[in-house]
Design a protein around this motif. Structure first.
Motif, mmCIF file in Angstrom:
data_model
loop_
_atom_site.group_PDB
_atom_site.id
_atom_site.type_symbol
_atom_site.label_atom_id
_atom_site.label_comp_id
_atom_site.label_asym_id
_atom_site.label_seq_id
_atom_site.Cartn_x
_atom_site.Cartn_y
_atom_site.Cartn_z
ATOM 1 N N ASP A 264 -8.454 -28.158 -10.802
ATOM 2 C CA ASP A 264 -9.589 -29.056 -10.558
ATOM 3 C C ASP A 264 -10.918 -28.378 -10.912
ATOM 4 O O ASP A 264 -11.851 -28.340 -10.105
ATOM 5 C CB ASP A 264 -9.579 -29.578 -9.131
ATOM 6 C CG ASP A 264 -10.373 -30.873 -8.987
ATOM 7 O OD1 ASP A 264 -10.843 -31.399 -10.021
ATOM 8 O OD2 ASP A 264 -10.530 -31.342 -7.851
ATOM 9 N N MET A 265 -11.000 -27.880 -12.140
ATOM 10 C CA MET A 265 -12.209 -27.229 -12.637
ATOM 11 C C MET A 265 -13.412 -28.161 -12.560
ATOM 12 O O MET A 265 -14.515 -27.736 -12.213
ATOM 13 C CB MET A 265 -12.006 -26.770 -14.090
ATOM 14 C CG MET A 265 -13.258 -26.216 -14.753
ATOM 15 S SD MET A 265 -12.983 -25.593 -16.421
ATOM 16 C CE MET A 265 -12.532 -27.056 -17.339
ATOM 17 N N PHE A 266 -13.219 -29.434 -12.886
ATOM 18 C CA PHE A 266 -14.348 -30.358 -12.884
ATOM 19 C C PHE A 266 -14.981 -30.482 -11.489
ATOM 20 O O PHE A 266 -16.194 -30.617 -11.362
ATOM 21 C CB PHE A 266 -13.947 -31.725 -13.419
ATOM 22 C CG PHE A 266 -13.590 -31.736 -14.884
ATOM 23 C CD1 PHE A 266 -14.192 -30.863 -15.786
ATOM 24 C CD2 PHE A 266 -12.646 -32.618 -15.369
ATOM 25 C CE1 PHE A 266 -13.868 -30.882 -17.141
ATOM 26 C CE2 PHE A 266 -12.326 -32.655 -16.723
ATOM 27 C CZ PHE A 266 -12.932 -31.784 -17.611
ATOM 28 N N SER A 267 -14.167 -30.411 -10.433
ATOM 29 C CA SER A 267 -14.734 -30.458 -9.082
ATOM 30 C C SER A 267 -15.537 -29.203 -8.780
ATOM 31 O O SER A 267 -16.567 -29.267 -8.107
ATOM 32 C CB SER A 267 -13.631 -30.652 -8.032
ATOM 33 O OG SER A 267 -13.126 -31.965 -8.109
ATOM 34 N N GLY A 268 -15.093 -28.062 -9.276
ATOM 35 C CA GLY A 268 -15.855 -26.825 -9.093
ATOM 36 C C GLY A 268 -17.208 -26.893 -9.774
ATOM 37 O O GLY A 268 -18.244 -26.544 -9.181
#
Length: 187
Positions: free
Chosen positions: A94-98
């Protein structure tokens, strides 16, 4: 100048985390060597993993620095950054949430030059995937960063055993690093 690191802290980073944190520390210290510049530098670090539906993942996104810090305050915080004991299901994370957390919830200094340095080894879950918690993608995050005058620099750690995921991760990171007004390609 606000410099916020966004770090992949999933289990796949286990072989790289100690060296990566050392690079974060050394790069941050090097920037702060100039006494005059150091007075205007503030640092932060966010970790991202994957869905909380995965047993023992620990967290989806974590802000290790609720307020941005001087180099003296920041370096000890880096010792708290570690990887998940549980692995993700599949390779995407979940890179986009980071990235979204850092863009949206960092306590940015008013009128500061704002930089995000993204470090990861895997692509993000695409929009519509059940574990893309924010529903964001590289295009929407790039637009948010542009609107808020935040430059993103992406570092892709290429695990040789995950070569089939490199192209997707690179595509996502290149668009995230396509900063407004920047010449010569993505950062």
């Amino acid at each position: 100048v606000d410099i916020v690191w966004v770090m992949d802290t999933t289990n796949s980073m286990k072989p790289y985390i100690d060296r990566t944190i050392k690079v974060v520390e050394e790069a941050s210290k090097r920037l702060a060597q100039n006494t005059e510049l150091a007075r205007s530098l503030r640092f932060g670090i966010w970790g991202y993993r994957d869905s909380m539906s995965i047993p023992d993942i620990g967290y989806n996104v974590k802000n290790y620095t609720p307020s941005l810090q001087s180099i003296e305050q920041f370096v000890p915080v880096l010792k708290n950054v570690d990887v998940a004991t549980a692995g993700s299901e599949g390779y995407a994370e979940d890179m986009f949430s980071g990235v979204h957390g850092a863009l949206d919830k960092t306590a940015w200094t008013p009128d500061a030059i704002r930089l995000v340095v993204l470090v990861g080894d895997a692509p993000a879950h695409e929009v519509g995937h059940k574990w893309n918690a924010t529903g964001q993608n590289q295009e929407t995050l790039r637009a948010i960063a542009n609107d808020r005058s935040i430059s993103i620099f992406a570092i892709h750690i290429k695990d040789p055993e995950a070569e089939q995921y490199h192209a997707t991760a690179m595509e996502q990171m290149q668009l995230l690093g396509a900063n407004k007004g920047q010449e010569g390609g993505p950062a």
